[in-house]
Enzyme design. Structure first.
Site, PDB file in Angstrom:
ATOM      1  N   GLY A 287     -26.041  73.964 -65.434  1.00 34.96           N
ATOM      2  CA  GLY A 287     -26.290  73.987 -66.866  1.00 34.96           C
ATOM      3  C   GLY A 287     -25.504  72.888 -67.558  1.00 34.96           C
ATOM      4  O   GLY A 287     -25.118  71.885 -66.946  1.00 34.96           O
ATOM      5  N   ARG A 288     -25.232  73.083 -68.842  1.00 30.47           N
ATOM      6  CA  ARG A 288     -24.486  72.066 -69.585  1.00 30.47           C
ATOM      7  C   ARG A 288     -22.979  72.271 -69.564  1.00 30.47           C
ATOM      8  O   ARG A 288     -22.222  71.376 -69.923  1.00 30.47           O
ATOM      9  CB  ARG A 288     -24.992  72.001 -71.025  1.00 30.47           C
ATOM     10  CG  ARG A 288     -26.361  71.344 -71.133  1.00 30.47           C
ATOM     11  CD  ARG A 288     -26.702  70.902 -72.541  1.00 30.47           C
ATOM     12  NE  ARG A 288     -26.915  72.021 -73.443  1.00 30.47           N
ATOM     13  CZ  ARG A 288     -26.101  72.399 -74.412  1.00 30.47           C
ATOM     14  NH1 ARG A 288     -24.947  71.770 -74.600  1.00 30.47           N
ATOM     15  NH2 ARG A 288     -26.396  73.410 -75.199  1.00 30.47           N
ATOM     16  N   GLU A 291     -20.238  69.642 -67.689  1.00 31.81           N
ATOM     17  CA  GLU A 291     -19.846  68.334 -68.219  1.00 31.81           C
ATOM     18  C   GLU A 291     -18.578  68.405 -69.057  1.00 31.81           C
ATOM     19  O   GLU A 291     -17.821  67.439 -69.115  1.00 31.81           O
ATOM     20  CB  GLU A 291     -20.998  67.701 -69.001  1.00 31.81           C
ATOM     21  CG  GLU A 291     -21.412  68.429 -70.256  1.00 31.81           C
ATOM     22  CD  GLU A 291     -22.594  67.740 -70.940  1.00 31.81           C
ATOM     23  OE1 GLU A 291     -23.240  66.876 -70.300  1.00 31.81           O
ATOM     24  OE2 GLU A 291     -22.869  68.073 -72.109  1.00 31.81           O
ATOM     25  N   CYS A 317     -26.777  72.552 -59.149  1.00 33.85           N
ATOM     26  CA  CYS A 317     -27.310  71.828 -60.304  1.00 33.85           C
ATOM     27  C   CYS A 317     -26.292  70.823 -60.849  1.00 33.85           C
ATOM     28  O   CYS A 317     -25.920  69.877 -60.169  1.00 33.85           O
ATOM     29  CB  CYS A 317     -27.753  72.826 -61.366  1.00 33.85           C
ATOM     30  SG  CYS A 317     -28.803  72.146 -62.659  1.00 33.85           S
ATOM     31  N   HIS A 318     -25.816  71.020 -62.076  1.00 33.79           N
ATOM     32  CA  HIS A 318     -24.812  70.137 -62.669  1.00 33.79           C
ATOM     33  C   HIS A 318     -23.377  70.536 -62.306  1.00 33.79           C
ATOM     34  O   HIS A 318     -22.429  69.857 -62.705  1.00 33.79           O
ATOM     35  CB  HIS A 318     -24.948  70.130 -64.194  1.00 33.79           C
ATOM     36  CG  HIS A 318     -26.149  69.388 -64.699  1.00 33.79           C
ATOM     37  ND1 HIS A 318     -27.443  69.857 -64.523  1.00 33.79           N
ATOM     38  CD2 HIS A 318     -26.264  68.215 -65.383  1.00 33.79           C
ATOM     39  CE1 HIS A 318     -28.294  69.017 -65.089  1.00 33.79           C
ATOM     40  NE2 HIS A 318     -27.614  68.013 -65.595  1.00 33.79           N
ATOM     41  N   TYR A 337     -28.636  68.502 -58.952  1.00 35.31           N
ATOM     42  CA  TYR A 337     -29.783  68.159 -59.781  1.00 35.31           C
ATOM     43  C   TYR A 337     -29.913  66.633 -59.743  1.00 35.31           C
ATOM     44  O   TYR A 337     -28.904  65.920 -59.820  1.00 35.31           O
ATOM     45  CB  TYR A 337     -29.584  68.655 -61.214  1.00 35.31           C
ATOM     46  CG  TYR A 337     -30.812  68.467 -62.069  1.00 35.31           C
ATOM     47  CD1 TYR A 337     -31.951  69.226 -61.839  1.00 35.31           C
ATOM     48  CD2 TYR A 337     -30.842  67.502 -63.066  1.00 35.31           C
ATOM     49  CE1 TYR A 337     -33.096  69.036 -62.588  1.00 35.31           C
ATOM     50  CE2 TYR A 337     -31.986  67.304 -63.823  1.00 35.31           C
ATOM     51  CZ  TYR A 337     -33.116  68.079 -63.577  1.00 35.31           C
ATOM     52  OH  TYR A 337     -34.255  67.877 -64.318  1.00 35.31           O
TER      53      TYR A 337
END
Length: 408
Positions: A287-288, A291, A317-318, A337
């Site tokens: 997800g976000r 980061e 993923c992330h 990802y």
């Protein structure tokens, strides 16, 4: 996933438009991860078509709220289902059961499973279908509180859920109040299929953050809890009981994924109190969130501890942005990802192309996946590193999942 050469356990997952998002995907991917074949079907739809889902949660109002969830892809056609070929049935909740309970073909299928004595597991509003099928008379069952009057009218011995995690078993019928009870609900269904779980006394830590992907935290979290693992979820600057908002990332024909609001995820431990040495494995959802979590020094220290100690680490993923920032990917073979490939390669890892997108890989102590469609492989490969096995008995034989073919 591979199994020994014998007939596998096969179950049907009954779906419909606006079934609750978690209540279709969590049991679907958890059971697949355990080595159980799952055919997800919806009346009037075929394999490859999608059902829209709904995100239901209690948010301080007098009833639950609803927003759009992920698009759930069916993998079988309803018209092809023959209950004789399957070992059990799962009925998802949400709003779908309201209209599915009016479908004569659905009711006939449900009666066939119930009357055959095969396990039938129904959650939340799914019990409306059991009531319409005449399958609850004289049986103890629970459900979302609002379905209680209907079940009582259908002759059920209604058990008021003391919490929304409540589950009840009577004969071959398993009922649960809501997705909060998924760990017990899924565990009871596996047991009813003849399954046993070994070496599940593991402690697993999840590194969470605001706007992590909804599925990528809850599917592995509840799947591991269902196995009997102790699972803790933490987030910097938050404590046990605090919430993390999540994001629904989906593939809807655009050049990149779309984003919608997801469920709120409840943390189970205090970030500041975490002793990483007390855990057996680490899971990093995507997800976000990654980061910004990659900028947190203690998050980096936790990632380094698990990698340097060669404890199992599963990142999807992330999530690999955190591992890249921690400098622990050099010499590793991994995926992520596709948009995170730059982070992975610059960190010194060998990039493994995720083709198809649900492909996952194990290299040493590290399991990596590209996105939530890969959860069954992702979870099963972590189970393999932890030594957790699900044994399924059939005709006095035993099968167990073996993910060694995915180890690099």
């Amino acid at each position: 996933m591979a199994t020994s050469a014998m007939s596998e356990k096969r179950v049907v997952l009954l779906c419909g438009d606006y079934a609750e998002d978690y209540e279709v995907m969590v049991p679907f991917q958890a059971l697949l991860a355990y080595g159980i074949s799952v055919d997800a079907v919806c009346p009037g739809k075929k394999a490859g078509e999608t059902c829209r889902t709904a995100i239901h949660q209690l948010s301080g109002h007098q009833t639950y709220t609803e927003i759009r969830g992920h698009n759930f892809t069916l993998n079988a056609s309803f018209e092809d289902i023959d209950h004789i070929k399957y070992d059990g049935l799962v009925i998802a909740g949400g709003r779908a059961p309201e209209y599915l309970a009016m479908d004569a073909f659905v009711l006939n299928m449900v009666r066939n499973f119930v009357n055959s004595g095969k396990p039938v597991a129904s959650i939340c509003h799914g019990q409306l279908i059991l009531a319409a099928a005449g399958a609850v008379g004289g049986l103890k069952c629970t459900g979302f509180p609002a379905v209680g009057p209907t079940l009582i009218a259908a002759g059920a011995l209604w058990i008021e859920p003391d919490t929304l995690a409540a589950c009840v078993v009577d004969g071959n019928i398993i009922t649960a109040a809501t997705y909060i009870g998924h760990p017990e609900f899924i565990r009871l269904f596996v047991k009813a299929l003849g399954g046993t779980i070994s070496k599940s006394n593991k402690r697993i830590l999840f590194l969470c953050g605001d706007y992590m992907e909804d599925y990528e935290v809850t599917v592995p979290f509840q799947s591991l809890q269902a196995l009997g693992c102790h699972v803790d979820a933490v987030c910097p600057k938050k404590k046990a009981g605090d919430l993390c908002p999540t994001a629904v990332h989906d593939f809807e024909g655009d050049q990149t994924y779309s984003e919608k609001p997801g469920h709120d995820f409840t943390l189970t431990a205090n970030f500041e109190d975490i002793d990483a040495s007390s855990y057996d494995a680490l899971v990093i959802p995507g997800g976000r969130a990654p980061e910004y979590l990659a900028l947190d020094g203690k998050v980096i220290d936790i990632a380094k501890h698990f990698m340097e100690s060669e404890k199992p680490v599963a990142s999807i993923c992330h999530g690999q942005q955190i591992l890249a920032a921690a400098g622990v990917l050099k010499g590793k073979k991994c995926t992520a990802y596709p948009a995170v490939k730059l982070n992975v390669v610059l960190a010194g890892a060998t990039w493994l192309e995720p083709e198809p997108i649900d492909r996952c890989f194990t290299h040493g102590n590290l399991v990596t996946g590209a996105a939530w469609p890969g959860h069954p492989e992702f979870i099963s490969q972590l189970m393999d590193l932890l030594g957790i096995k699900v044994f399924l008995c059939a005709e006095e034989m035993v099968m167990f999942m073996d993910v060694s073919s995915f180890v690099e």
